[in-house]
Design an enzyme around this catalytic site. Structure first.
Site, PDB file in Angstrom:
ATOM      1  N   ASP A  72      -9.858   5.938   1.034  1.00 58.22           N
ATOM      2  CA  ASP A  72     -10.840   7.197   0.548  1.00 58.22           C
ATOM      3  C   ASP A  72     -12.217   6.681   0.611  1.00 58.22           C
ATOM      4  OD1 ASP A  72     -11.532   9.648  -0.521  1.00 58.22           O
ATOM      5  OD2 ASP A  72     -11.302   8.995  -2.700  1.00 58.22           O
ATOM      6  N   ARG A 117       4.541  10.231  -7.564  1.00 57.35           N
ATOM      7  CA  ARG A 117       4.839   9.472  -6.430  1.00 57.35           C
ATOM      8  C   ARG A 117       6.149   9.553  -5.551  1.00 57.35           C
ATOM      9  NH1 ARG A 117       0.943   5.278  -7.127  1.00 57.35           N
ATOM     10  NH2 ARG A 117       0.445   4.941  -9.195  1.00 57.35           N
ATOM     11  N   PHE A 127      -7.448  16.120  -2.426  1.00 58.64           N
ATOM     12  CA  PHE A 127      -6.596  15.170  -3.201  1.00 58.64           C
ATOM     13  C   PHE A 127      -5.250  15.556  -3.108  1.00 58.64           C
ATOM     14  CE2 PHE A 127      -4.453  13.852  -6.889  1.00 58.64           C
ATOM     15  CZ  PHE A 127      -5.038  12.614  -7.200  1.00 58.64           C
ATOM     16  N   GLU A 143      -1.695  -0.401   2.671  1.00 62.68           N
ATOM     17  CA  GLU A 143      -2.391   0.504   1.712  1.00 62.68           C
ATOM     18  C   GLU A 143      -1.760   1.907   1.699  1.00 62.68           C
ATOM     19  OE1 GLU A 143      -3.465   1.111  -0.995  1.00 62.68           O
ATOM     20  OE2 GLU A 143      -5.471   0.314  -1.466  1.00 62.68           O
ATOM     21  N   ASP A 144      -1.857   2.556   0.730  1.00 60.40           N
ATOM     22  CA  ASP A 144      -1.300   4.099   0.785  1.00 60.40           C
ATOM     23  C   ASP A 144      -2.472   4.990   1.589  1.00 60.40           C
ATOM     24  OD1 ASP A 144      -3.130   3.678  -1.495  1.00 60.40           O
ATOM     25  OD2 ASP A 144      -1.759   4.765  -2.733  1.00 60.40           O
TER      26      ASP A 144
HETATM   27  P1  IMP Z   1     -10.881   4.162  -2.396  1.00 61.39           P
HETATM   28  O1  IMP Z   1     -11.417   2.751  -2.904  1.00 61.39           O
HETATM   29  O2  IMP Z   1     -11.875   5.021  -2.645  1.00 61.39           O
HETATM   30  O3  IMP Z   1     -10.904   4.020  -1.054  1.00 61.39           O
HETATM   31  O4  IMP Z   1      -9.775   4.649  -3.245  1.00 61.39           O
HETATM   32  C1  IMP Z   1      -8.431   4.070  -2.583  1.00 61.39           C
HETATM   33  C2  IMP Z   1      -7.575   4.408  -4.005  1.00 61.39           C
HETATM   34  O5  IMP Z   1      -7.800   5.685  -4.408  1.00 61.39           O
HETATM   35  C3  IMP Z   1      -6.294   4.478  -3.367  1.00 61.39           C
HETATM   36  O6  IMP Z   1      -5.591   3.375  -3.270  1.00 61.39           O
HETATM   37  C4  IMP Z   1      -5.478   5.504  -4.132  1.00 61.39           C
HETATM   38  O7  IMP Z   1      -5.066   4.629  -5.327  1.00 61.39           O
HETATM   39  C5  IMP Z   1      -6.509   6.418  -4.835  1.00 61.39           C
HETATM   40  N1  IMP Z   1      -6.904   7.788  -3.967  1.00 61.39           N
HETATM   41  C6  IMP Z   1      -7.716   8.002  -3.247  1.00 61.39           C
HETATM   42  N2  IMP Z   1      -7.449   9.425  -2.850  1.00 61.39           N
HETATM   43  C7  IMP Z   1      -6.424   9.754  -3.354  1.00 61.39           C
HETATM   44  C8  IMP Z   1      -5.613  11.118  -3.359  1.00 61.39           C
HETATM   45  O8  IMP Z   1      -6.056  11.891  -2.877  1.00 61.39           O
HETATM   46  N3  IMP Z   1      -4.472  10.933  -4.043  1.00 61.39           N
HETATM   47  C9  IMP Z   1      -4.107   9.908  -4.918  1.00 61.39           C
HETATM   48  N4  IMP Z   1      -4.750   8.805  -4.957  1.00 61.39           N
HETATM   49  C10 IMP Z   1      -5.819   8.612  -4.142  1.00 61.39           C
HETATM   50 MG    MG Z   2      -3.680   2.427  -3.825  1.00 62.81          MG
END
Ligand code: IMP
Ligand code: MG
Length: 180
Positions: A106, A168, A155, A102-103
């Site tokens: 969050d 990206r 962010f 995963e990238d």
């Molecule tokens: P989660 O379900 O809240 O853990 O969100 C994960 C997804 O939110 C990631 O796969 C990203 O696509 C997006 N995301 C969360 N934080 C950021 C950020 O700081 N920049 C860009 N995308 C983010």
């Molecule tokens: Mg993602």
């Protein structure tokens, strides 16, 4: 400090390419060590992880498969609103060691959902490998086996991560400069 503009927002470099490369190399070494003699299936999650996956996998020296997956979101009928479905799961993962790439994690909700879905396919194991984790934003408990870096709850864009689909394609990672 190097800045970029992505659409209406301005970002400044927070993690330079050299730092990312160093941590990605470390994570690859950990995976090579832990999975020695095994044949894992790497599952990078599109779109955000494409650059991380490319850099990581070129340093993985295991016999392995790579199967990109994607989470498709659509508005459902239930009150919970969004329904997310894992698409692209072309590989039979039954009895296999799966490593999700995963990238960023969050809130952790995306990963929790992914783990639940993949678990239904009865893999031998599932490991989570994330480029970035925002520890202060985590809302659900999920196992994170490999992580390149922890970051504050800000962010960011770059190195695969986007703002509204843009930003990206950079070597460094940039943090949003809050507008006054
Ligand atoms: P989660 O379900 O809240 O853990 O969100 C994960 C997804 O939110 C990631 O796969 C990203 O696509 C997006 N995301 C969360 N934080 C950021 C950020 O700081 N920049 C860009 N995308 C983010
Ligand atoms: Mg993602």
């Amino acid at each position: 400090m190097k800045q970029i503009k992505v659409k209406d927002k301005t970002f400044q470099v927070s993690i330079p390419a050299e730092t990312i490369a160093h941590e990605v190399t470390r994570v690859a070494a950990e995976i090579n060590r832990d999975f020695a003699g095994r044949e894992p299936i790497f599952m990078p999650v599109l779109n955000g992880s494409f650059i991380f996956a490319a850099d990581l996998l070129r340093q993985v020296d295991l016999l392995c498969k790579v199967c990109f997956i994607k989470l498709a979101s659509y508005q459902g009928m239930q009150s919970t609103g969004e329904i997310r479905e894992v698409i692209g799961l072309a590989e039979d993962i039954t009895g296999r060691d799966v490593i999700i790439v995963e990238d960023i994690i969050d809130s952790g909700i995306t990963m929790a959902h992914m783990l639940e879905t993949l678990q239904n396919h009865n893999p031998a194991s599932i490991s989570v490998c994330s480029l970035l984790v925002k520890p202060d934003a985590l809302k659900v408990a999920i196992p994170i086996h490999y992580r390149a870096m922890d970051i504050p709850n800000d962010f960011i864009v770059g190195y695969g991560l986007d703002y509204d689909g843009f930003g990206r394609n950079t070597k460094d990672i940039y943090t949003l400069i809050p507008s006054e």
